[in-house]
Design a protein around this motif. Structure first.
Motif, short mmCIF file in Angstrom:
data_model
loop_
_atom_site.label_atom_id
_atom_site.label_comp_id
_atom_site.label_asym_id
_atom_site.label_seq_id
_atom_site.Cartn_x
_atom_site.Cartn_y
_atom_site.Cartn_z
N GLY A 11 -10.70 0.37 18.36
CA GLY A 11 -11.93 0.30 17.57
C GLY A 11 -11.71 0.82 16.17
N ALA A 12 -12.77 0.78 15.37
CA ALA A 12 -12.66 1.22 13.98
C ALA A 12 -14.03 1.62 13.45
CB ALA A 12 -12.06 0.12 13.11
N SER A 13 -14.03 2.43 12.40
CA SER A 13 -15.28 2.89 11.77
C SER A 13 -15.13 2.85 10.26
CB SER A 13 -15.61 4.33 12.21
OG SER A 13 -15.83 4.40 13.59
N TYR A 40 -7.27 4.36 6.38
CA TYR A 40 -7.00 3.58 5.18
C TYR A 40 -8.03 3.94 4.10
CZ TYR A 40 -4.35 0.69 8.50
OH TYR A 40 -3.48 0.25 9.47
N ARG A 41 -7.53 4.42 2.97
CA ARG A 41 -8.40 4.74 1.84
C ARG A 41 -8.58 3.49 0.97
NH1 ARG A 41 -5.50 8.48 -0.87
NH2 ARG A 41 -4.77 6.94 -2.40
N ASN A 42 -9.82 3.13 0.74
CA ASN A 42 -10.17 1.97 -0.07
C ASN A 42 -9.95 2.30 -1.54
OD1 ASN A 42 -11.45 -0.22 -1.34
ND2 ASN A 42 -13.05 -0.33 0.21
N GLU A 43 -9.15 1.49 -2.21
CA GLU A 43 -8.84 1.74 -3.62
C GLU A 43 -9.84 1.07 -4.55
OE1 GLU A 43 -6.86 3.93 -4.38
OE2 GLU A 43 -5.71 4.17 -2.53
N GLY A 44 -10.81 0.33 -3.98
CA GLY A 44 -11.85 -0.28 -4.80
C GLY A 44 -11.43 -1.56 -5.47
N ASN A 76 -16.39 9.83 -0.96
CA ASN A 76 -17.54 9.75 -1.87
C ASN A 76 -17.21 9.08 -3.20
OD1 ASN A 76 -19.41 10.88 -0.11
ND2 ASN A 76 -19.14 12.96 -0.87
N ASP A 77 -16.40 8.00 -3.12
CA ASP A 77 -16.09 7.29 -4.36
C ASP A 77 -16.80 5.95 -4.46
OD1 ASP A 77 -14.70 5.83 -2.48
OD2 ASP A 77 -12.80 5.81 -3.58
N GLY A 78 -17.71 5.68 -3.50
CA GLY A 78 -18.55 4.49 -3.61
C GLY A 78 -18.06 3.27 -2.90
N ASP A 79 -16.92 3.36 -2.18
CA ASP A 79 -16.48 2.22 -1.39
C ASP A 79 -16.13 2.67 0.02
OD1 ASP A 79 -13.83 3.33 -1.70
OD2 ASP A 79 -13.65 2.25 -3.58
N LEU A 80 -16.10 1.73 0.95
CA LEU A 80 -15.93 2.04 2.36
C LEU A 80 -14.46 2.13 2.73
CD1 LEU A 80 -18.63 -0.29 3.99
CD2 LEU A 80 -18.84 2.14 3.37
N ASP A 81 -14.09 3.26 3.33
CA ASP A 81 -12.76 3.47 3.87
C ASP A 81 -12.79 3.14 5.37
OD1 ASP A 81 -11.95 4.79 1.29
OD2 ASP A 81 -13.44 6.23 1.98
#
Length: 586
Positions: free
Chosen positions: A253-255, A280-284, A261-266
């Motif tokens: 599963g995943a969440s 995984y950190r979203n780089e935007g 708090n940089d405005g995009d979903l990780d």
């Protein structure tokens, strides 16, 4: 001396931001005493009384379970109706208002890798009962379904359903808005095959359209996961580059969650068979960086469920991970700088268990989120876990979003809140989701921690319809309802003190022309309906419908467009009901 004072100030700030939280493991009551083999767990308010109820999906041909929240921390197990008497091999569910009538319905997935069985769908009748739907493709085709998620992928105001199927193609059912669905048969999103266990929607590229991540688990060899970008025209593009779809693994599963708090979903992905989990950190920019340091991605384990939630109300998302095979659970506290501290003390991480789905929700209405965890019962009987959050001094706000043009459940709505916490501006982003982790759904309420901030400077709500609402200087420590394109209700307790009993006062002035004020009192938090009727008993308008905390309230009735005559106003709040008469003279 100055450096010493500075050090003291820094320590004080860190101490407040990371206030210690304890949980009490609830050991009595129906909700923790059933002993079923539960895979999926879902906080939702099925009877619109303002209290979170619990639906539990069970496998091994056991009946599914519905627990009604009776307030004061108690739950009643519902035993009548098809919803809880169908039996089946139910791994999970999707919950949402599929016919937009104001009451959440339930879609249940059956089968997994062990059984061939149709899925179930139940329409909420609005009176505490459900009707099973037996017609339509979506309840009459076998998919070996393991997970599902509600979504409005085409933003037409009607909830759709996606199911993750094991060793078969996945299903996408487009909602028609009346509780029926049309099956989508074209595109990679429904023709890729795979050993899919779960699916989670999230707008990772911030273009306003929800995208789809699918967790795949070939239990013998591992399998790459899927990511589909929503093109905004009803079609999807399969992403084939990047770690996020090329790492392989036995993913359960995943969440999605904006942990930095940089405005995009990780994205956090759970893996089975002692594999490390993925973060995984979203780089935007449509790309993701795989995090490789920290216990959060180096613990191994037989991880199944995951759920983001700000359990200490300090303004950033923490993470709970549930584990199978009688392993202890994981709880990671967000340090606010992109790293996490693993919590090792307390029942919440030392109860063992064959744990599956996990979900956060404020079931006792005290301003902090509590946790419910599904457990299997083989080879020995095992109850589910309920951990009550004992809270911190930190402030909070709880926002219930109600769609009007968008789907009524507001799934896909994004809430952005900005406040000064410990001298620093913090902008939190939350997206209301139809699924989290493995077969679970957090409360559909947006539950935000505020740290030492008492006021939110700005709340921006971006609805799936494209409507954007903005509210300024909203006080914390309260429950509010945000209605799409209509405003926020339930912000203030005008009276200040909590009344001793329910009361509906006579409107004033009376007679009136054209406006009058109606005052009522609540001794405890309730779902309130305040309606106006004419002398023939016809409903003229709904003056107020929503959740209110205990307090005294005044609402203005503007009768400019109504004729002179006698009118009645009726309040319903919990078991309290009262009607009074008023006279309009023009």
């Amino acid at each position: 001396m100055k450096s010493i004072l500075l050090l003291i100030a820094i320590v004080s700030i860190i101490g407040n931001a990371n206030a210690q939280v304890t949980f009490t493991k609830v050991t009595t009551g129906a909700i923790v005493s059933d002993g079923a083999y539960t895979e999926g767990v879902y906080w939702f308010d099925y009877n619109n009384d303002g209290l979170l109820d619990m639906f539990a999906a069970n496998i091994t041909n056991q009946n599914n379970i519905l627990f009604r929240n009776d307030g004061s921390g108690n739950f009643t197990k519902i035993t009548t109706g098809a919803l809880v008497n169908d039996g089946g091999f139910s791994y999970g569910a999707s919950i949402g208002d599929y016919n937009n009538d104001g009451f959440p319905d339930i879609f249940v997935v059956n089968g997994g890798s062990s059984a061939s069985q149709n899925n179930f769908f139940y329409t909420n009748n609005g009176d505490g009962t459900f009707t099973k739907v037996t017609t339509g493709t979506f309840v009459n085709e076998i998919g070996n379904s393991w997970g599902s998620s509600s979504v409005d992928y085409d933003k037409d105001g009607k909830l759709d359903i996606y199911t993750a199927n094991y060793n078969r193609n996945n299903f996408l059912y487009k909602g028609n808005g009346d509780g029926s669905f049309t099956k989508i048969t074209t595109g990679a999103i429904v023709n890729d095959g795979g050993n899919s266990l779960n699916c989670v929607w999230g707008d990772y590229d911030n273009d306003g359209f929800p995208d789809l991540f699918i967790a795949n688990a070939n239990f013998t060899a591992g399998e790459n996961n899927f990511l589909y970008k929503n093109n905004g025209d009803g079609t999807f593009t399969k992403i084939t580059t990047g770690n996020i779809v090329n790492d392989g693994g036995n993913s359960t599963g995943a969440s999605w969650g904006d942990y930095d708090n940089d405005g995009d979903l990780d994205l956090f992905v759970t893996n089975y068979f002692t594999e490390n989990n993925f973060l995984y950190r979203n780089e935007g920019t449509g790309t993701f960086t795989k995090i490789t340091t920290g216990e959060i991605v180096n613990d191994g384990g037989a991880s199944v469920g995951s759920a983001w939630g700000d359990y200490d109300n300090d303004g950033d998302l923490d993470l709970f991970v549930s584990n199978d095979n009688d392993q202890n659970e994981f709880l990671y506290n967000n340090n606010g700088n992109g790293t996490f501290t693993k919590i090792t003390t307390g029942d919440i991480v030392n109860s063992g268990g064959r744990s599956n789905g996990a979900t956060w929700g404020d079931y006792d209405l005290d301003g902090d989120i509590d946790l419910y965890v599904a457990n299997g019962n083989q080879p020995v009987q095992q109850n589910n876990f309920l951990f009550r959050n004992n809270g911190t001094p930190n402030n909070w706000i709880n926002i219930y979003c109600k769609g009007v043009i968008s789907n009524r459940s507001a799934i896909g709505t994004r809430v952005i809140a900005s406040a000064i916490i410990n001298g620093v501006r913090v902008k939190q982003t939350r997206e209301i989701s139809g699924q989290t982790g493995y077969n679970a759904q957090n409360s559909l309420n947006v539950e935000l921690g505020l740290g030492n901030a008492t006021v939110i400077d700005t709340i921006i709500i971006k609805w799936p319809s494209g409507v954007t609402d903005m509210y300024l200087n909203v006080a914390g420590n309260r429950f509010i309802t945000a209605v799409e394109n209509q405003g926020i209700i339930g912000i203030h307790n005008e009276g200040g003190e909590i009344p001793a009993k329910y009361k509906l006062l006579q409107n004033y002035p009376n007679p009136f022309n054209p406006t009058t004020k109606i005052n009522f009192m609540l001794p405890k938090a309730e779902m309130v309906n305040l309606r106006i009727f004419d002398i023939l008993g016809n409903e003229v308008m709904v003056l107020f419908e929503g959740f209110k905390q205990a307090g005294e309230y005044t609402i203005t009735f503007d009768a400019s467009k109504y004729a002179s005559g006698i009118y009645f106003y009726t309040i319903e709040a919990g078991d309290f009901r009262q009607t009074k008469k008023m006279l309009l003279i023009k």
